[in-house]
Motif scaffolding. Sequence first.
Motif, PDB file in Angstrom:
ATOM      1  N   TRP A 136      17.625  16.911 -18.099  1.00 14.14           N
ATOM      2  CA  TRP A 136      17.829  15.473 -18.201  1.00 14.14           C
ATOM      3  C   TRP A 136      16.528  14.761 -17.876  1.00 14.14           C
ATOM      4  CZ3 TRP A 136      16.617  13.067 -13.663  1.00 14.14           C
ATOM      5  CH2 TRP A 136      16.796  13.788 -12.465  1.00 14.14           C
ATOM      6  N   VAL A 137      16.481  13.474 -18.147  1.00 12.47           N
ATOM      7  CA  VAL A 137      15.340  12.660 -17.769  1.00 12.47           C
ATOM      8  C   VAL A 137      15.836  11.269 -17.413  1.00 12.47           C
ATOM      9  CG1 VAL A 137      14.830  11.831 -20.107  1.00 12.47           C
ATOM     10  CG2 VAL A 137      12.989  11.940 -18.424  1.00 12.47           C
ATOM     11  N   SER A 138      15.182  10.650 -16.444  1.00  9.63           N
ATOM     12  CA  SER A 138      15.482   9.263 -16.082  1.00  9.63           C
ATOM     13  C   SER A 138      14.227   8.415 -16.244  1.00  9.63           C
ATOM     14  CB  SER A 138      15.967   9.161 -14.632  1.00  9.63           C
ATOM     15  OG  SER A 138      17.290   9.630 -14.505  1.00  9.63           O
ATOM     16  N   TYR A 139      14.418   7.214 -16.764  1.00 14.31           N
ATOM     17  CA  TYR A 139      13.325   6.249 -16.888  1.00 14.31           C
ATOM     18  C   TYR A 139      13.679   4.997 -16.111  1.00 14.31           C
ATOM     19  CZ  TYR A 139      10.676   8.804 -20.407  1.00 14.31           C
ATOM     20  OH  TYR A 139       9.906   9.733 -21.048  1.00 14.31           O
ATOM     21  N   ARG A 140      12.677   4.460 -15.406  1.00 16.21           N
ATOM     22  CA  ARG A 140      12.861   3.221 -14.642  1.00 16.21           C
ATOM     23  C   ARG A 140      12.038   2.125 -15.311  1.00 16.21           C
ATOM     24  NH1 ARG A 140      11.284   4.458  -9.151  1.00 16.21           N
ATOM     25  NH2 ARG A 140       9.209   3.620  -9.637  1.00 16.21           N
ATOM     26  N   LEU A 141      12.703   1.078 -15.750  1.00 19.92           N
ATOM     27  CA  LEU A 141      12.042  -0.014 -16.460  1.00 19.92           C
ATOM     28  C   LEU A 141      11.200  -0.869 -15.521  1.00 19.92           C
ATOM     29  CD1 LEU A 141      15.032  -1.212 -18.667  1.00 19.92           C
ATOM     30  CD2 LEU A 141      13.049   0.121 -19.425  1.00 19.92           C
ATOM     31  N   ARG A 142      10.166  -1.458 -16.077  1.00 18.34           N
ATOM     32  CA  ARG A 142       9.361  -2.405 -15.299  1.00 18.34           C
ATOM     33  C   ARG A 142      10.175  -3.679 -15.069  1.00 18.34           C
ATOM     34  NH1 ARG A 142       3.984  -0.679 -15.227  1.00 18.34           N
ATOM     35  NH2 ARG A 142       3.449   0.779 -16.920  1.00 18.34           N
ATOM     36  N   ALA A 143      10.052  -4.245 -13.877  1.00 16.40           N
ATOM     37  CA  ALA A 143      10.832  -5.439 -13.525  1.00 16.40           C
ATOM     38  C   ALA A 143      10.413  -6.646 -14.366  1.00 16.40           C
ATOM     39  CB  ALA A 143      10.660  -5.742 -12.037  1.00 16.40           C
ATOM     40  N   HIS A 148      10.642 -11.656 -26.166  1.00 19.39           N
ATOM     41  CA  HIS A 148       9.892 -12.866 -26.470  1.00 19.39           C
ATOM     42  C   HIS A 148      10.668 -14.140 -26.174  1.00 19.39           C
ATOM     43  CE1 HIS A 148       7.343 -10.323 -29.479  1.00 19.39           C
ATOM     44  NE2 HIS A 148       6.879 -10.244 -28.252  1.00 19.39           N
ATOM     45  N   ASP A 149      11.985 -14.022 -25.976  1.00 17.31           N
ATOM     46  CA  ASP A 149      12.767 -15.196 -25.577  1.00 17.31           C
ATOM     47  C   ASP A 149      12.844 -15.350 -24.068  1.00 17.31           C
ATOM     48  OD1 ASP A 149      14.497 -13.174 -24.854  1.00 17.31           O
ATOM     49  OD2 ASP A 149      16.163 -13.825 -26.123  1.00 17.31           O
ATOM     50  N   GLY A 150      12.133 -14.490 -23.332  1.00 13.94           N
ATOM     51  CA  GLY A 150      12.080 -14.591 -21.878  1.00 13.94           C
ATOM     52  C   GLY A 150      13.116 -13.764 -21.139  1.00 13.94           C
ATOM     53  N   LYS A 151      14.077 -13.196 -21.832  1.00 10.82           N
ATOM     54  CA  LYS A 151      15.105 -12.391 -21.168  1.00 10.82           C
ATOM     55  C   LYS A 151      14.568 -11.001 -20.846  1.00 10.82           C
ATOM     56  CE  LYS A 151      19.039 -14.882 -23.122  1.00 10.82           C
ATOM     57  NZ  LYS A 151      20.316 -14.804 -23.878  1.00 10.82           N
ATOM     58  N   PRO A 152      15.029 -10.407 -19.751  1.00 17.03           N
ATOM     59  CA  PRO A 152      14.498  -9.106 -19.345  1.00 17.03           C
ATOM     60  C   PRO A 152      14.961  -7.982 -20.268  1.00 17.03           C
ATOM     61  CG  PRO A 152      16.308  -9.739 -17.910  1.00 17.03           C
ATOM     62  CD  PRO A 152      16.022 -10.938 -18.778  1.00 17.03           C
ATOM     63  N   VAL A 153      14.119  -6.964 -20.394  1.00 20.28           N
ATOM     64  CA  VAL A 153      14.517  -5.724 -21.065  1.00 20.28           C
ATOM     65  C   VAL A 153      15.374  -4.933 -20.086  1.00 20.28           C
ATOM     66  CG1 VAL A 153      13.710  -3.602 -22.168  1.00 20.28           C
ATOM     67  CG2 VAL A 153      12.391  -5.727 -22.412  1.00 20.28           C
ATOM     68  N   THR A 154      16.543  -4.501 -20.527  1.00 15.96           N
ATOM     69  CA  THR A 154      17.528  -3.905 -19.623  1.00 15.96           C
ATOM     70  C   THR A 154      17.901  -2.483 -20.043  1.00 15.96           C
ATOM     71  OG1 THR A 154      19.437  -4.668 -20.905  1.00 15.96           O
ATOM     72  CG2 THR A 154      18.506  -6.206 -19.266  1.00 15.96           C
ATOM     73  N   PRO A 155      18.525  -1.734 -19.134  1.00 13.29           N
ATOM     74  CA  PRO A 155      19.066  -0.421 -19.518  1.00 13.29           C
ATOM     75  C   PRO A 155      20.048  -0.529 -20.680  1.00 13.29           C
ATOM     76  CG  PRO A 155      18.989  -0.588 -17.126  1.00 13.29           C
ATOM     77  CD  PRO A 155      18.638  -1.946 -17.667  1.00 13.29           C
ATOM     78  N   GLU A 156      20.797  -1.620 -20.732  1.00 17.15           N
ATOM     79  CA  GLU A 156      21.738  -1.800 -21.836  1.00 17.15           C
ATOM     80  C   GLU A 156      21.012  -1.866 -23.188  1.00 17.15           C
ATOM     81  OE1 GLU A 156      23.809  -3.096 -18.147  1.00 17.15           O
ATOM     82  OE2 GLU A 156      21.820  -3.480 -19.003  1.00 17.15           O
ATOM     83  N   ASP A 157      19.822  -2.478 -23.201  1.00 20.62           N
ATOM     84  CA  ASP A 157      19.021  -2.513 -24.437  1.00 20.62           C
ATOM     85  C   ASP A 157      18.629  -1.099 -24.857  1.00 20.62           C
ATOM     86  OD1 ASP A 157      18.948  -5.351 -24.659  1.00 20.62           O
ATOM     87  OD2 ASP A 157      17.315  -5.435 -23.205  1.00 20.62           O
ATOM     88  N   VAL A 158      18.218  -0.312 -23.905  1.00 24.66           N
ATOM     89  CA  VAL A 158      17.770   1.055 -24.194  1.00 24.66           C
ATOM     90  C   VAL A 158      18.922   1.879 -24.767  1.00 24.66           C
ATOM     91  CG1 VAL A 158      16.787   3.160 -23.205  1.00 24.66           C
ATOM     92  CG2 VAL A 158      16.005   0.912 -22.400  1.00 24.66           C
TER      93      VAL A 158
END
Length: 633
Positions: A136-143, A148-158
Motif C-alpha cells: 500500500w501507499v499513503s500520500y499526505r496533501l499539502r495544506a 484556481h477557485d481558491g478551494k483546497p485540494v482534498t483527499p476526496e478530489d484524489v
Amino acid sequence: MTISRRRLLQTSAFAALAPVIGGTGSLSVIDAASAQSAAKGAEWRHALSLFGEIKYPAEFKRFDYVNPEAPKGGTVRQIAIGTFDNFNIAVAGVKGNIAGAVGLIYESLTTGSLDEVSTEYGLLAEAVSHPEDYSWVSYRLRANAKWHDGKPVTPEDVIFSLESFKKYHPQYSAYYRHVVKAEKVGEREIKFTFDAPGNRELPQIVGQLTVLPKHWWEGTNASGAKRDIGSTTLEVPLGSAAYRIRDFVPGRSVSVERVKDYWGRDLNVNVGRNNFDELRYEYFRDGTVALEAFKGDQVDWRTENSAKNWATAYDFPAVAEKRVVLEEFLNRSSGIMQGFALNIRRDKFKDPRVRRALNYAFDFEEMNKQIFFGQYKRISSYFDGTELASSGLPEGKELEILETVRAEVPPEVFTKPYTNPVGGSAENVRGNLREALQLFKEAGYEVRDRKLVNAKTGAPFELELLGEDPSFERVMLFFKPSLERLGIGVSVRTIDATQYENRLRTWDFDIVVSSWPESLSPGNEQREFWGSQAADMAGSRNIVGIKNPAIDKLIDRVIFTKDRNDLVAATKALDRVLLWNNFVVPQWTYNKVRTARWDRFGRPPEPPKYGQSGFPAIWWYDADKAAKIGKRS
C-alpha cells in the motif's frame, strides 16, 4: 514506468475496480495511521525512487538544472498537429480529440526530476509512506494546495480522480488496475491498497495520478446543466497548476496563461519553472503548412520529425541571419520501438512466418538513402537506444529468466541473435524477396497468376497500409512496390485524425505505423503495450493484439524485479521474445531531437540529463534577444 504522465495521457488500459472510500478525517486518525506506518517501517518520505537512489534531500531549494533567477513573462507559440474538440482528460482515451494544452492546468501528487531516473518528488503531496513489501501507499496533501477557485485540494478530489480514470479512460484503467482500495484516512491523507505486495513501482504510479476537482465536475455549468465526467466538453475546466486556459478557438488554437497567484509557485520543485506568461498552441491539419507557418514567424518553436525537412527545408534567410536557431538535443531519457504494426487479430497475420516475410520485403537501407538522407539507423530492439536492449545470445540472469518460458517461445530466442534483413543492393533485395516467398510458402501460400494466394482456398493475400499523416504516405508508398513484387495486393490510405482514431479503437485495420516510447525503468505499462488483457480493450496501446502467456509472464517478471540488474535482465528477456515473434516490421530511430526556434528565448547553460531540451518548462522569454531579431509577424 512510463516516461511521464504529462506526455499527454500516454499510460495504460483495462478493467476498473472501484475503490472503497472511507475514513473520518479526524486528527486522531492521522496520528494513529502515522504511528501504525512507523511501526511497520513505513516512514514518511519527501521523494520516491524505484530503487532507492534519491539525489535531492528533503530540504533542497531547487533542481540543479534550472535558473532560479529566470525572468517571468512573454509568450511562446507552438505547433500542434490535428484538431481538438475536448477538454475532459478523463475520457481522452475513448471520446473526442483532447486539446494538448489541457494537461498543463492539472497537477499530480508528485513530479519527476529531469536529472534522475525514475525519481519523484512531492507536488500536490508533501509526503509519502509505504511499507517494505509495497502492499500500500499513503500520500499526505499539502495544506496550501488549492484549485484556481481558491478551494483546497482534498483527499476526496484524489479518490474521485482515480475512480473517474479507472471508469472512463481505458489506458489509465490498466495503469491503476492494481489499486483495489482508496480511502481517506486523515484530513489530508489518502491510503491506496494494492491487490498484491511486491510491485515496487505502484507507489510511484499512484503519485503520477492527475488530480481533478470533484466539486467542479459534480457541479453545474453556466447553463445550469449538471456536468458529466463521462462526456466530452469544451467548457473550460478548473485546474490547480501554474497555468489555466485563457482562450481557444475549437479545433484551431488554445492558449494557457500563467496563474499569478498560483499556490505552488515557491515550491522547490517549481523554482525556475513555468516562466512564460502565455503558452499558445496553433493547430495545423498538415505538417507542411505548419512548417511554412514557422518560417513565416507565426510560431516560435518547432520540433522537426522529418529527416528530409531537416536536410532541405531550413535554407531560408532567417536561418542564415541567425534569427532562427537550429539545434539538436541528445535523447538520454528513453528508447523506442517504431514500426509497421501488424494487426494479428486478423487471420492473415497470425502466422509468425508471414510477419517475418513482410520484414524481408522492407528495404530500409534503400529508403534511408533515398528519402531520409542517410540520417537514421534501423531499430533492432523494443528498447532501442537504452541498456535494456537485448543483443547477442542470452546469458547469465537473462538466460535463467528465459528458461522459465522455454517451451512457450520461439526456439530462435535461444539459438540466434535477432537481426533485421539487410537490403540496400539489388542482390540483397532479390535474396530477401526469395526468403519472403519461402516463408509464405511454409505458411500455406503460393503465387498464382502473379498473385499471392492461400494455397487451399485461393483467396488473395491483400493488405491496407493505413495512416493519418499525409507526410508518411511516401514511406508507405516506398514499401508498396516490394510487397507487390511478392504478389500481395496493397492499398495505401490516409484518413483524417478522427476517422483514424475511431478505426484504431475498434481494431479496424491491417497495418498502421505505431511507436512505443520506453523509459529507462519499464514496468506496469508493459501490460498495456503487450499484455493479453489489453488486446481487446478499445483505446489500449496493445495495437498488435498480442495474447501470449509467455509474454505475460515476462512482463510480470519485469514488474516484480528487486534491483536494477534484475530489471535489465528481465527487460532484455522480454525484448528478445517480442522480437522473435515478429509482431512488427521495425522501422528507424534517431537519438537526437531536432529543433528550430526563433531566437527569443533564454535557457540554463546545460539541458537536464534526461530532459532533452527542457523546453518550455525551464526556458524563459528573453526580451533583449527578441528586440534584436525584430517583431513577430
